[in-house]
Design an enzyme around this catalytic site. Structure first.
Site, short mmCIF file in Angstrom:
data_model
loop_
_atom_site.label_atom_id
_atom_site.label_comp_id
_atom_site.label_asym_id
_atom_site.label_seq_id
_atom_site.Cartn_x
_atom_site.Cartn_y
_atom_site.Cartn_z
N ARG A 16 0.84 -1.19 0.00
CA ARG A 16 0.00 0.00 0.00
C ARG A 16 0.88 1.24 0.00
O ARG A 16 2.10 1.16 0.05
CB ARG A 16 -0.93 0.01 1.22
CG ARG A 16 -0.22 0.11 2.55
CD ARG A 16 -1.21 0.04 3.71
NE ARG A 16 -0.53 0.16 5.00
CZ ARG A 16 -1.15 0.03 6.17
NH1 ARG A 16 -2.46 -0.23 6.20
NH2 ARG A 16 -0.49 0.15 7.30
N MET A 18 3.08 4.48 -0.84
CA MET A 18 4.07 4.76 -1.88
C MET A 18 4.57 3.49 -2.54
O MET A 18 4.80 3.46 -3.75
CB MET A 18 5.25 5.55 -1.30
CG MET A 18 5.01 7.02 -1.17
SD MET A 18 6.55 7.97 -1.05
CE MET A 18 7.26 7.31 0.44
N ASP A 37 6.06 -7.58 1.44
CA ASP A 37 5.42 -6.88 2.54
C ASP A 37 4.96 -7.89 3.58
O ASP A 37 4.89 -9.09 3.30
CB ASP A 37 4.21 -6.08 2.02
CG ASP A 37 3.90 -4.85 2.85
OD1 ASP A 37 3.79 -4.97 4.09
OD2 ASP A 37 3.74 -3.76 2.26
N ASP A 60 9.36 -9.96 6.19
CA ASP A 60 9.70 -9.16 7.36
C ASP A 60 11.07 -8.58 7.08
O ASP A 60 12.08 -9.30 7.09
CB ASP A 60 9.71 -10.04 8.61
CG ASP A 60 10.23 -9.31 9.84
OD1 ASP A 60 10.65 -8.14 9.74
OD2 ASP A 60 10.25 -9.93 10.92
N ASN A 87 11.72 0.41 0.36
CA ASN A 87 10.67 1.39 0.63
C ASN A 87 10.04 1.23 2.01
O ASN A 87 9.49 2.18 2.56
CB ASN A 87 9.58 1.26 -0.45
CG ASN A 87 8.35 2.07 -0.13
OD1 ASN A 87 8.32 3.29 -0.30
ND2 ASN A 87 7.31 1.40 0.35
N TYR A 150 13.10 8.70 14.08
CA TYR A 150 12.80 8.73 12.65
C TYR A 150 13.91 9.45 11.89
O TYR A 150 14.45 8.94 10.91
CB TYR A 150 11.46 9.43 12.41
CG TYR A 150 11.03 9.42 10.96
CD1 TYR A 150 10.51 8.26 10.37
CD2 TYR A 150 11.13 10.56 10.18
CE1 TYR A 150 10.13 8.25 9.04
CE2 TYR A 150 10.74 10.57 8.85
CZ TYR A 150 10.23 9.40 8.28
OH TYR A 150 9.86 9.41 6.96
N LYS A 154 16.66 7.97 9.05
CA LYS A 154 16.63 8.47 7.68
C LYS A 154 17.96 9.11 7.28
O LYS A 154 18.35 9.05 6.11
CB LYS A 154 15.45 9.44 7.49
CG LYS A 154 14.09 8.75 7.61
CD LYS A 154 13.96 7.57 6.64
CE LYS A 154 12.59 6.94 6.67
NZ LYS A 154 12.46 5.82 5.70
N THR A 185 -0.12 9.34 2.02
CA THR A 185 -0.09 7.89 2.20
C THR A 185 -0.74 7.54 3.54
O THR A 185 -0.89 8.41 4.41
CB THR A 185 1.36 7.35 2.22
OG1 THR A 185 2.02 7.81 3.40
CG2 THR A 185 2.14 7.79 0.99
#
Length: 244
Positions: A16, A18, A37, A60, A87, A150, A154, A185
């Site tokens: 689902r 992006m 996924d 996973d 992703n 986060y 990144k 999203t």
């Protein structure tokens, strides 16, 4: 459209958001795509929608053995892999006072360690394909600061992309990172992020949240031979946020 004709791609977190947008774009451009996924029902539904050139495989992304099984199954179904899109990821908007060690380790495993595992596992397959492209989805928070945990992961994706690119460039394997801003999203609708994201969107120079397809167009470019001289670089798609 045939910019990816003859190429085999694995896209993580592709059931689902992006990831699904990337999968649709890749199949429309001629690629054979593995939708990797943990969301089995959504992943299978998307594979059914996309037809014979798409296959769902449960993955996973934090599990090395899972990665090895998915790569082997991809080769069996479609042949050696040309493209990996890392992703999969999660967001978390907690202060340094509120985030727990368990929270922190979870986000590091999913957002950062998974990228390492994906790159390490996929390289032998890409060698069989005589080269290819790895696209690591980071964030605008891999360029500028944001939430603890986060942002850390990144930035790490951005750094590991550069390190891997230098290590693999002589083999014809390119590695680049993509840094989306605020994208429409399911992830931005999560309970601890929704209000913050909606308020933040007011400050976007382009005055709107991006559609996933706008990121997919950039990922397509990096996956294709059109970007044959691009490696070790970050590509920002954020409506001008980091230009301020």
């Amino acid at each position: 459209m045939d910019r990816l004709t003859g190429k085999v791609a694995i896209i993580t977190g592709a059931a689902r958001g992006m990831g699904a947008s990337h999968a649709r774009k890749f199949v429309s451009e001629g690629a054979k795509v593995v939708i990797a996924d943990i969301l089995e029902d959504e992943g299978k539904a998307l594979a059914d929608e996309l037809g014979k050139n798409a296959k769902f495989l449960e993955l996973d992304v934090t599990n090395k053995d899972n990665w090895e099984k998915v790569v082997a199954a991809t080769e069996k179904a479609f042949g050696p892999v040309n493209v990996l899109v890392n992703n999969a990821g999660i967001s978390m908007n907690k202060s340094i006072d509120d985030i727990t060690e368990e929270d922190y380790r979870k986000i590091v495993d999913i957002n950062q360690v998974s990228v390492f595992l994906g790159m390490k596992t996929i390289v032998p397959s890409i060698r069989k394909a005589d080269g290819g492209s790895i696209v690591n989805i980071s964030s605008m928070n891999g360029i500028v600061g944001g939430a603890i945990g986060y942002t850390d992961t990144k930035f790490a994706v951005r750094g590991s992309t550069k390190a891997a690119a230098l290590s693999l460039s002589h083999e014809g394997i390119r590695v680049n990172s993509v840094h989306p801003g605020v994208i429409e999203t399911p992830m931005i609708a999560q309970g601890d992020s929704k209000d913050v994201i909606q308020e933040f969107a007011k400050h976007i120079p382009n005055k709107r949240i991006a559609k996933p397809e706008e990121v997919s167009n950039l990922v397509l470019y990096l996956a294709s031979d059109d970007s044959s001289y691009s490696t070790g670089s970050e590509f920002v798609v954020d409506g001008g946020l980091t230009a301020q």
